[in-house]
Design an enzyme around this catalytic site. Structure first.
Site, PDB file in Angstrom:
ATOM      1  N   SER A  17       0.850  -1.181   0.000  1.00  6.87           N
ATOM      2  CA  SER A  17       0.000   0.000   0.000  1.00  6.87           C
ATOM      3  C   SER A  17       0.889   1.234   0.000  1.00  6.87           C
ATOM      4  O   SER A  17       1.830   1.328   0.790  1.00  6.87           O
ATOM      5  CB  SER A  17      -0.899   0.005   1.234  1.00  6.87           C
ATOM      6  OG  SER A  17      -1.502   1.274   1.405  1.00  6.87           O
ATOM      7  N   HIS A  42      -1.245  -1.374  -4.335  1.00  9.90           N
ATOM      8  CA  HIS A  42      -2.542  -1.143  -3.707  1.00  9.90           C
ATOM      9  C   HIS A  42      -2.683   0.350  -3.473  1.00  9.90           C
ATOM     10  O   HIS A  42      -1.925   0.945  -2.694  1.00  9.90           O
ATOM     11  CB  HIS A  42      -2.595  -1.919  -2.389  1.00  9.90           C
ATOM     12  CG  HIS A  42      -3.919  -1.868  -1.698  1.00  9.90           C
ATOM     13  ND1 HIS A  42      -4.961  -2.719  -2.019  1.00  9.90           N
ATOM     14  CD2 HIS A  42      -4.371  -1.088  -0.684  1.00  9.90           C
ATOM     15  CE1 HIS A  42      -5.989  -2.466  -1.232  1.00  9.90           C
ATOM     16  NE2 HIS A  42      -5.659  -1.467  -0.416  1.00  9.90           N
ATOM     17  N   ASP A  44      -4.903   3.358  -2.158  1.00 13.54           N
ATOM     18  CA  ASP A  44      -6.017   3.691  -1.279  1.00 13.54           C
ATOM     19  C   ASP A  44      -6.604   5.048  -1.652  1.00 13.54           C
ATOM     20  O   ASP A  44      -5.938   6.080  -1.524  1.00 13.54           O
ATOM     21  CB  ASP A  44      -5.546   3.733   0.174  1.00 13.54           C
ATOM     22  CG  ASP A  44      -5.165   2.361   0.696  1.00 13.54           C
ATOM     23  OD1 ASP A  44      -6.022   1.464   0.659  1.00 13.54           O
ATOM     24  OD2 ASP A  44      -4.015   2.191   1.131  1.00 13.54           O
ATOM     25  N   MET A  46      -9.430   7.703  -0.674  1.00 18.87           N
ATOM     26  CA  MET A  46     -10.328   8.088   0.421  1.00 18.87           C
ATOM     27  C   MET A  46     -10.918   9.463   0.132  1.00 18.87           C
ATOM     28  O   MET A  46     -10.221  10.355  -0.347  1.00 18.87           O
ATOM     29  CB  MET A  46      -9.572   8.121   1.746  1.00 18.87           C
ATOM     30  CG  MET A  46      -8.837   6.843   2.080  1.00 18.87           C
ATOM     31  SD  MET A  46      -7.985   6.983   3.677  1.00 18.87           S
ATOM     32  CE  MET A  46      -6.957   5.520   3.625  1.00 18.87           C
ATOM     33  N   HIS A  77      -8.337   0.571  -4.084  1.00 17.33           N
ATOM     34  CA  HIS A  77      -9.159   0.352  -2.898  1.00 17.33           C
ATOM     35  C   HIS A  77      -9.969   1.613  -2.673  1.00 17.33           C
ATOM     36  O   HIS A  77      -9.474   2.600  -2.128  1.00 17.33           O
ATOM     37  CB  HIS A  77      -8.269   0.040  -1.691  1.00 17.33           C
ATOM     38  CG  HIS A  77      -9.048  -0.267  -0.458  1.00 17.33           C
ATOM     39  ND1 HIS A  77      -8.439  -0.442   0.768  1.00 17.33           N
ATOM     40  CD2 HIS A  77     -10.382  -0.453  -0.234  1.00 17.33           C
ATOM     41  CE1 HIS A  77      -9.360  -0.707   1.681  1.00 17.33           C
ATOM     42  NE2 HIS A  77     -10.548  -0.709   1.097  1.00 17.33           N
ATOM     43  N   MET A  79     -12.235   3.613  -0.898  1.00 18.94           N
ATOM     44  CA  MET A  79     -12.892   3.909   0.375  1.00 18.94           C
ATOM     45  C   MET A  79     -13.645   5.220   0.222  1.00 18.94           C
ATOM     46  O   MET A  79     -13.277   6.263   0.781  1.00 18.94           O
ATOM     47  CB  MET A  79     -11.855   3.965   1.492  1.00 18.94           C
ATOM     48  CG  MET A  79     -11.285   2.605   1.844  1.00 18.94           C
ATOM     49  SD  MET A  79      -9.933   2.666   3.040  1.00 18.94           S
ATOM     50  CE  MET A  79      -8.547   2.906   1.922  1.00 18.94           C
ATOM     51  N   MET A 148     -11.017  -6.439   5.512  1.00 16.56           N
ATOM     52  CA  MET A 148     -10.257  -5.438   6.240  1.00 16.56           C
ATOM     53  C   MET A 148      -9.885  -5.965   7.617  1.00 16.56           C
ATOM     54  O   MET A 148     -10.740  -6.466   8.358  1.00 16.56           O
ATOM     55  CB  MET A 148     -11.064  -4.145   6.379  1.00 16.56           C
ATOM     56  CG  MET A 148     -11.284  -3.393   5.078  1.00 16.56           C
ATOM     57  SD  MET A 148      -9.731  -2.875   4.291  1.00 16.56           S
ATOM     58  CE  MET A 148      -9.029  -1.788   5.541  1.00 16.56           C
ATOM     59  N   GLY A 155      -3.528   4.488   7.988  1.00 19.17           N
ATOM     60  CA  GLY A 155      -2.480   3.489   8.006  1.00 19.17           C
ATOM     61  C   GLY A 155      -1.903   3.338   9.400  1.00 19.17           C
ATOM     62  O   GLY A 155      -2.135   4.147  10.301  1.00 19.17           O
ATOM     63  N   GLY A 156      -1.120   2.260   9.600  1.00 17.28           N
ATOM     64  CA  GLY A 156      -0.401   2.069  10.839  1.00 17.28           C
ATOM     65  C   GLY A 156      -1.201   1.520  12.001  1.00 17.28           C
ATOM     66  O   GLY A 156      -0.741   1.539  13.142  1.00 17.28           O
ATOM     67  N   ASP A 182      -6.107  -6.613   4.365  1.00 17.01           N
ATOM     68  CA  ASP A 182      -5.511  -5.276   4.362  1.00 17.01           C
ATOM     69  C   ASP A 182      -5.640  -4.658   5.748  1.00 17.01           C
ATOM     70  O   ASP A 182      -6.740  -4.508   6.270  1.00 17.01           O
ATOM     71  CB  ASP A 182      -6.235  -4.408   3.330  1.00 17.01           C
ATOM     72  CG  ASP A 182      -5.711  -2.979   3.281  1.00 17.01           C
ATOM     73  OD1 ASP A 182      -4.666  -2.701   3.889  1.00 17.01           O
ATOM     74  OD2 ASP A 182      -6.361  -2.141   2.620  1.00 17.01           O
ATOM     75  N   GLY A 204       1.324  -2.144   4.183  1.00 13.30           N
ATOM     76  CA  GLY A 204       1.738  -0.754   4.039  1.00 13.30           C
ATOM     77  C   GLY A 204       2.979  -0.423   4.823  1.00 13.30           C
ATOM     78  O   GLY A 204       4.104  -0.504   4.328  1.00 13.30           O
ATOM     79  N   THR A 205       2.802  -0.078   6.079  1.00 13.93           N
ATOM     80  CA  THR A 205       3.906   0.363   6.929  1.00 13.93           C
ATOM     81  C   THR A 205       5.056  -0.635   6.965  1.00 13.93           C
ATOM     82  O   THR A 205       6.231  -0.256   6.883  1.00 13.93           O
ATOM     83  CB  THR A 205       3.400   0.618   8.357  1.00 13.93           C
ATOM     84  OG1 THR A 205       2.322   1.569   8.314  1.00 13.93           O
ATOM     85  CG2 THR A 205       4.513   1.155   9.234  1.00 13.93           C
TER      86      THR A 205
END
Length: 231
Positions: A17, A42, A44, A46, A77, A79, A148, A155-156, A182, A204-205
């Site tokens: 991500s 990926h 994201d 939003m 993705h 959102m 999810m 994130g994180g 995810d 991601g992170t």
């Protein structure tokens, strides 16, 4: 190998991500991830309505498609509220897969049809509090179900192990379905995801902040591949 057998195969795939990447140099960040062994990217999206955060939209995706070499697979993705509104813009921008949240639309079937009409793969995502039953009527019409493992929007976050029964349930009933997870997924949690039956891993992170992105991606992919071979 028959065509049917070839079709009914799942593969281990790692999709970093880019949410926590350096957005000021996103093209270079994406190219670095692909060179490190990412199977897809990926992205994201939003809108500040469906989730309390804002990232980027189709203009950025279009720029990335033009800039990044090798034509990486763009897993969108979405959102966003009213996800049907952004299907055509994302297709025009170069998206390959359009994953919308079933909680965000009043007509999931129509959304699936429109995505297919625009020649993209179809994904349906569900938030942690959404029961798995709501996606079952659409399984035959989609390419991937996204589970999810955190609340979408930031994130994180910490990985939610309690989502693994959803993955196990889907894998047991649909052995050849692409199941994506995810949220909070990294080397410490990948075994849970792999053993439950997830084969598409968004991270991601754990990848973005790794000193050695290639090693992290390889470890997670090898872990999922080993779990698939045991099934």
């Amino acid at each position: 190998m028959s065509t049917e057998t070839q079709r009914k195969r799942i593969e281990a795939k790692i999709g970093p991500s880019i949410l926590n990447a350096n957005l000021a140099d996103l093209g270079a960040e994406c190219e670095k991830l692909m060179k490190a062994g990412a199977d897809y990217l990926h992205l994201d999206v939003m809108d500040g309505h469906f989730v309390p955060n804002i990232t980027f939209g189709h203009p950025v995706v279009k720029c990335l498609r033009r800039q990044i070499g090798g034509k990486p697979f763009f897993d969108m993705h979405m959102m966003v509220a009213e996800p049907e509104k952004w299907i055509v813009p994302m297709y025009d921008a170069g998206a390959d897969q359009y994953t919308f949240h079933i909680e965000a639309t009043r007509d999931a079937a129509a959304c699936v049809r429109k995505i297919k009409e625009n020649q993209m793969k179809v994904g349906i995502g569900i938030k942690p509090k959404t029961p798995i039953d709501v996606v079952l009527p659409f399984i035959k019409d989609v390419d991937v179900i996204l589970i999810m493992t955190v609340e979408p929007g930031f994130g994180g976050q910490k990985f939610m192990s309690e989502m693994m029964p959803k993955v196990r349930s889907l894998r047991k009933e649909f052995p050849y379905l692409d199941i994506e997870v995810d949220g909070g997924v990294g080397p410490e949690t990948i075994i849970e995801c792999a053993d439950a039956g997830a084969n598409m891993i968004v991270s991601g992170t754990a990848v973005i902040q790794a000193d050695d992105q290639q090693s992290v991606i390889k470890y997670m992919k090898d872990t999922v591949h080993a779990a698939i071979n045991k099934q």
